[in-house]
Enzyme design. Sequence first.
Site, PDB file in Angstrom:
ATOM      1  N   HIS A  59       7.226 -27.046  -1.074  1.00 30.92           N
ATOM      2  CA  HIS A  59       7.956 -27.602   0.069  1.00 30.92           C
ATOM      3  C   HIS A  59       7.032 -28.684   0.623  1.00 30.92           C
ATOM      4  O   HIS A  59       6.084 -28.375   1.332  1.00 30.92           O
ATOM      5  CB  HIS A  59       8.199 -26.458   1.067  1.00 30.92           C
ATOM      6  CG  HIS A  59       8.611 -26.882   2.443  1.00 30.92           C
ATOM      7  ND1 HIS A  59       9.803 -26.513   2.994  1.00 30.92           N
ATOM      8  CD2 HIS A  59       7.971 -27.609   3.393  1.00 30.92           C
ATOM      9  CE1 HIS A  59       9.889 -26.998   4.231  1.00 30.92           C
ATOM     10  NE2 HIS A  59       8.789 -27.661   4.498  1.00 30.92           N
ATOM     11  N   ASP A 115      19.237 -24.825  -1.302  1.00 27.51           N
ATOM     12  CA  ASP A 115      18.401 -24.478  -0.149  1.00 27.51           C
ATOM     13  C   ASP A 115      19.259 -23.782   0.913  1.00 27.51           C
ATOM     14  O   ASP A 115      19.076 -23.992   2.125  1.00 27.51           O
ATOM     15  CB  ASP A 115      17.698 -25.718   0.422  1.00 27.51           C
ATOM     16  CG  ASP A 115      16.621 -25.355   1.431  1.00 27.51           C
ATOM     17  OD1 ASP A 115      16.304 -24.156   1.578  1.00 27.51           O
ATOM     18  OD2 ASP A 115      16.094 -26.283   2.080  1.00 27.51           O
ATOM     19  N   HIS A 165      13.632 -29.669  -2.639  1.00 26.58           N
ATOM     20  CA  HIS A 165      14.463 -30.500  -1.747  1.00 26.58           C
ATOM     21  C   HIS A 165      13.932 -31.913  -1.468  1.00 26.58           C
ATOM     22  O   HIS A 165      13.662 -32.283  -0.323  1.00 26.58           O
ATOM     23  CB  HIS A 165      14.749 -29.777  -0.416  1.00 26.58           C
ATOM     24  CG  HIS A 165      13.619 -28.989   0.191  1.00 26.58           C
ATOM     25  ND1 HIS A 165      12.384 -29.513   0.425  1.00 26.58           N
ATOM     26  CD2 HIS A 165      13.557 -27.698   0.621  1.00 26.58           C
ATOM     27  CE1 HIS A 165      11.607 -28.587   0.980  1.00 26.58           C
ATOM     28  NE2 HIS A 165      12.294 -27.480   1.104  1.00 26.58           N
ATOM     29  N   PHE A 182      17.993 -15.501   1.024  1.00 30.20           N
ATOM     30  CA  PHE A 182      18.880 -14.356   1.275  1.00 30.20           C
ATOM     31  C   PHE A 182      18.312 -13.409   2.339  1.00 30.20           C
ATOM     32  O   PHE A 182      18.922 -12.389   2.662  1.00 30.20           O
ATOM     33  CB  PHE A 182      19.200 -13.613  -0.031  1.00 30.20           C
ATOM     34  CG  PHE A 182      20.291 -14.266  -0.866  1.00 30.20           C
ATOM     35  CD1 PHE A 182      20.880 -15.472  -0.466  1.00 30.20           C
ATOM     36  CD2 PHE A 182      20.739 -13.675  -2.044  1.00 30.20           C
ATOM     37  CE1 PHE A 182      21.887 -16.071  -1.235  1.00 30.20           C
ATOM     38  CE2 PHE A 182      21.741 -14.275  -2.808  1.00 30.20           C
ATOM     39  CZ  PHE A 182      22.314 -15.470  -2.415  1.00 30.20           C
ATOM     40  N   ARG A 183      17.137 -13.726   2.859  1.00 31.89           N
ATOM     41  CA  ARG A 183      16.608 -13.086   4.083  1.00 31.89           C
ATOM     42  C   ARG A 183      16.340 -11.597   3.977  1.00 31.89           C
ATOM     43  O   ARG A 183      16.247 -10.924   5.009  1.00 31.89           O
ATOM     44  CB  ARG A 183      17.556 -13.332   5.269  1.00 31.89           C
ATOM     45  CG  ARG A 183      17.988 -14.776   5.472  1.00 31.89           C
ATOM     46  CD  ARG A 183      16.870 -15.689   5.821  1.00 31.89           C
ATOM     47  NE  ARG A 183      17.351 -17.009   6.230  1.00 31.89           N
ATOM     48  CZ  ARG A 183      16.604 -18.113   6.152  1.00 31.89           C
ATOM     49  NH1 ARG A 183      15.376 -18.062   5.678  1.00 31.89           N
ATOM     50  NH2 ARG A 183      17.080 -19.266   6.558  1.00 31.89           N
ATOM     51  N   ASN A 205      10.169 -16.490   1.743  1.00 28.02           N
ATOM     52  CA  ASN A 205       9.836 -16.531   3.175  1.00 28.02           C
ATOM     53  C   ASN A 205      10.620 -15.463   3.946  1.00 28.02           C
ATOM     54  O   ASN A 205      11.337 -15.743   4.898  1.00 28.02           O
ATOM     55  CB  ASN A 205      10.030 -17.929   3.783  1.00 28.02           C
ATOM     56  CG  ASN A 205      11.462 -18.425   3.743  1.00 28.02           C
ATOM     57  OD1 ASN A 205      12.264 -17.978   2.924  1.00 28.02           O
ATOM     58  ND2 ASN A 205      11.799 -19.345   4.631  1.00 28.02           N
ATOM     59  N   ASP A 224       7.655 -21.750   0.067  1.00 30.25           N
ATOM     60  CA  ASP A 224       8.727 -22.519   0.717  1.00 30.25           C
ATOM     61  C   ASP A 224       9.007 -22.077   2.152  1.00 30.25           C
ATOM     62  O   ASP A 224       8.959 -20.899   2.497  1.00 30.25           O
ATOM     63  CB  ASP A 224      10.033 -22.438  -0.069  1.00 30.25           C
ATOM     64  CG  ASP A 224      11.095 -23.309   0.587  1.00 30.25           C
ATOM     65  OD1 ASP A 224      10.817 -24.484   0.830  1.00 30.25           O
ATOM     66  OD2 ASP A 224      12.175 -22.795   0.913  1.00 30.25           O
ATOM     67  N   HIS A 274      17.178 -22.190  -5.498  1.00 28.30           N
ATOM     68  CA  HIS A 274      16.587 -22.235  -4.145  1.00 28.30           C
ATOM     69  C   HIS A 274      17.580 -21.730  -3.095  1.00 28.30           C
ATOM     70  O   HIS A 274      18.374 -22.489  -2.557  1.00 28.30           O
ATOM     71  CB  HIS A 274      16.168 -23.680  -3.836  1.00 28.30           C
ATOM     72  CG  HIS A 274      15.324 -23.834  -2.603  1.00 28.30           C
ATOM     73  ND1 HIS A 274      14.341 -24.791  -2.488  1.00 28.30           N
ATOM     74  CD2 HIS A 274      15.320 -23.165  -1.420  1.00 28.30           C
ATOM     75  CE1 HIS A 274      13.777 -24.703  -1.291  1.00 28.30           C
ATOM     76  NE2 HIS A 274      14.366 -23.721  -0.615  1.00 28.30           N
ATOM     77  N   GLY A 326      17.691 -25.431   8.954  1.00 25.76           N
ATOM     78  CA  GLY A 326      18.376 -24.858   7.794  1.00 25.76           C
ATOM     79  C   GLY A 326      19.875 -24.869   7.947  1.00 25.76           C
ATOM     80  O   GLY A 326      20.396 -24.825   9.062  1.00 25.76           O
TER      81      GLY A 326
HETATM   82  C1  NCD Z   1      14.417 -22.962   5.285  1.00 27.02           C
HETATM   83  C2  NCD Z   1      14.666 -21.613   5.911  1.00 27.02           C
HETATM   84  O1  NCD Z   1      15.461 -21.523   6.845  1.00 27.02           O
HETATM   85  O2  NCD Z   1      14.099 -20.609   5.445  1.00 27.02           O
HETATM   86  N1  NCD Z   1      14.895 -23.987   6.163  1.00 27.02           N
HETATM   87  C3  NCD Z   1      15.233 -25.243   5.850  1.00 27.02           C
HETATM   88  O3  NCD Z   1      15.535 -26.029   6.755  1.00 27.02           O
HETATM   89  N2  NCD Z   1      15.258 -25.673   4.610  1.00 27.02           N
HETATM   90  C4  NCD Z   1      12.989 -23.092   4.957  1.00 27.02           C
HETATM   91  C5  NCD Z   1      12.614 -24.353   4.278  1.00 27.02           C
HETATM   92  O4  NCD Z   1      12.995 -24.559   3.112  1.00 27.02           O
HETATM   93  O5  NCD Z   1      11.948 -25.165   4.893  1.00 27.02           O
HETATM   94 ZN    ZN Z   2      11.682 -25.817   2.097  1.00 27.61          ZN
END
Ligand code: NCD
Ligand code: ZN
Length: 423
Positions: free
Chosen positions: A179, A305, A232, A63-64, A94, A152, A60, A324
């Site tokens: 999620h 995460d 998570h 890497f955007r 995502n 997620d 999990h 995050g």
């Molecule tokens: C995640 C994200 O920034 O993409 N953020 C987070 O707080 N975990 C998305 C997610 O897992 O909810």
């Molecule tokens: Zn999440």
Amino acid sequence: MILIKGGTIIDPQNNLRDQKDILIDKGKIVKIEENLQPPPECQVIDATDKVICPAFTDIHVHFRDPGQTYKEDIYTGSLAAVAGGYTTVVCMPNTFPAIDEPSIVRYVIEKGEEIGLCRVLPAAAVTKGREGKQLTEMSLLKDAGAVYFTDDGAPVWDAHVMRKAMEFAGSIGSFVADHCEDLSLSKDGVAHEGEIAAALGLPPLPPEAEDTMIARDCVLSIHTGMPVHICHLSTKVGVEIVTWAKAMGAKVTAEVTPHHLYLTDEEWLDFDCKAKVSPPLREHEDLEAVRWALASGIIDIVATDHAPHAHQEKMQEHHACPPGMIGLQFALPIVLELVRKDYFDLTRLVEVMSINPARKIGLKPPSIKEGEIAELTIFDPTESWEVNEEVIYSKSKNTPLMGRKLIGKVKYTFYKGEIVYRD
Ligand code: NCD
Ligand code: ZN
């Protein structure tokens, strides 16, 4: 040739918990024995007082790429991964666009391969555009290389869609990871609902937002007979629900993040949105519950995460700030802290960071055995280091751990027989 000398090997797959030397030739482990002498022209790594274990897998990470590479990209993400001792990571869908088509799955895999530091595998979206409505073409996505399905960042809120998704993913030998967050309960909550949110006047986010959806997913798993994975997991009630579902024979697995194993909502006390994460940092009782659940096997996997966000984004006021925090380089020291505190031993650490996560996504975990390609992590379990911007490989530096001391440091990471990280 490389000789790793004097370290303690921990690999429950091969019943190893011994001080032995490892000789690597052309990337392959050729000998594991006590007191090996280096052949001529052999590089020697002094692993005295270090631990050597199968390299870690993180199922999990964010890497955007595509779409938000100013926060992280597959190169900087890979650097952070190997510095954390990981050689396999699973990227969340995502992104922009979402990973909901085979071409985007291929894009991520190929970019990861091109960089070549570690295995970068995508999870694909459950629903098109992660909108929660229409299922993606799961077979095609799986054939393209997606290792599981998740929306997620968002839950699969529609129970009927979730049921269909679990049935379909299960029927093709894959699974859905959720999620868990009932948005009608979490609303615009920011911090865990409790004394600290109340004292600071932060909009509260109640734990039942997570718990009710964990319960729904477990019930769906029981009725469909299909697997579901809880992302998570952070609450004590959530732990109880998963305990119950497992006792009922449900094919439910769960992961916990390093931050939910280590931090509480007290991180909000300096009003810093670095503490904002989804699900939110909880209370001491939750912390204890997830730690013991990880020790007992109710929670199967540690997943970071790793969620990078740019500095300006995290500096916004609490509503606007995205949730995050980064995690790839902190997981090992945090899980080691639980070993030091006697929640479990190093063998369990290797199970939850290496063996279980690899198996969960259908990979054969790295194995420290003669004849295997070297894919291992060497770490110093006692070295203390300070978290600061210089030591973080991720493009983003968003973590409440900034400035703190952690104990336990990755010294070397081997991937495909080669050293991809050296401290
Ligand atoms: C995640 C994200 O920034 O993409 N953020 C987070 O707080 N975990 C998305 C997610 O897992 O909810
Ligand atoms: Zn999440």
